[in-house]
Design an enzyme around this catalytic site. Sequence first.
Site, short mmCIF file in Angstrom:
data_model
loop_
_atom_site.label_atom_id
_atom_site.label_comp_id
_atom_site.label_asym_id
_atom_site.label_seq_id
_atom_site.Cartn_x
_atom_site.Cartn_y
_atom_site.Cartn_z
N GLU A 1 13.46 5.26 17.55
CA GLU A 1 13.41 4.71 16.20
C GLU A 1 14.13 5.64 15.25
O GLU A 1 14.24 6.84 15.48
CB GLU A 1 11.96 4.53 15.76
CG GLU A 1 11.21 3.49 16.55
CD GLU A 1 9.81 3.24 15.99
OE1 GLU A 1 9.61 3.41 14.78
OE2 GLU A 1 8.94 2.89 16.79
N ARG B 1 -10.02 -17.18 5.42
CA ARG B 1 -9.62 -15.81 5.09
C ARG B 1 -8.19 -15.56 5.54
O ARG B 1 -7.77 -16.02 6.61
CB ARG B 1 -10.53 -14.79 5.81
CG ARG B 1 -12.00 -14.89 5.46
CD ARG B 1 -12.27 -14.37 4.06
NE ARG B 1 -13.69 -14.37 3.76
CZ ARG B 1 -14.27 -15.19 2.90
NH1 ARG B 1 -13.57 -16.09 2.24
NH2 ARG B 1 -15.57 -15.11 2.68
#
Length: 179
Positions: free
Chosen positions: A140, A38
């Site tokens: 940020e 996966r």
Amino acid sequence: MSSPRAFEALGGETVHHGRIFDVRVERFRHADGEVVEREVVRHAGAVGMLAYDEQDVWLVRQPREPIGEPDLLEIPAGRLDKAGEEPLRAAQRELAEEIGRRAERWEPILTYYTGAGFTDERVHLFAATGLSAQSADSGEQERIEVVRWPLAELDAALRECRDAKTLIALCWLARRLNA
């Protein structure tokens, strides 16, 4: 392995390491012996804050480039990106960073997986009430517009919203207000 659906993780390899998530190819052995591979997006998780008072719910609009949305309507949210930080503490920090507020009362709403078929990301949703001013700098570069949405027009916010965490939180709030 007691359940016919049980499986055992066999390991894997990181094929992409990024700032926000890693992509791994992992192998698993199921109870019947079959081994499957996966692709898994590993993500530290996130928090979402449903901040509201007697008149308004505090939302944000921000560009979400991956889906081509310049002004997606959302509840304030953020990543669990500080090592060892508990979800509630991250929610408190993010509320100040995103909308310049603190809350006296915090109530867990729920924790859910965003896409259990390909990622381990979990989002922890909290209701935040007893709001007052408190700012913090995230460091940020974010393009956030704070939106005070009248509770009397909550149905309109639900109709406009396309974000899963926000839909869950606003449905929770609508149910609470109508109870």
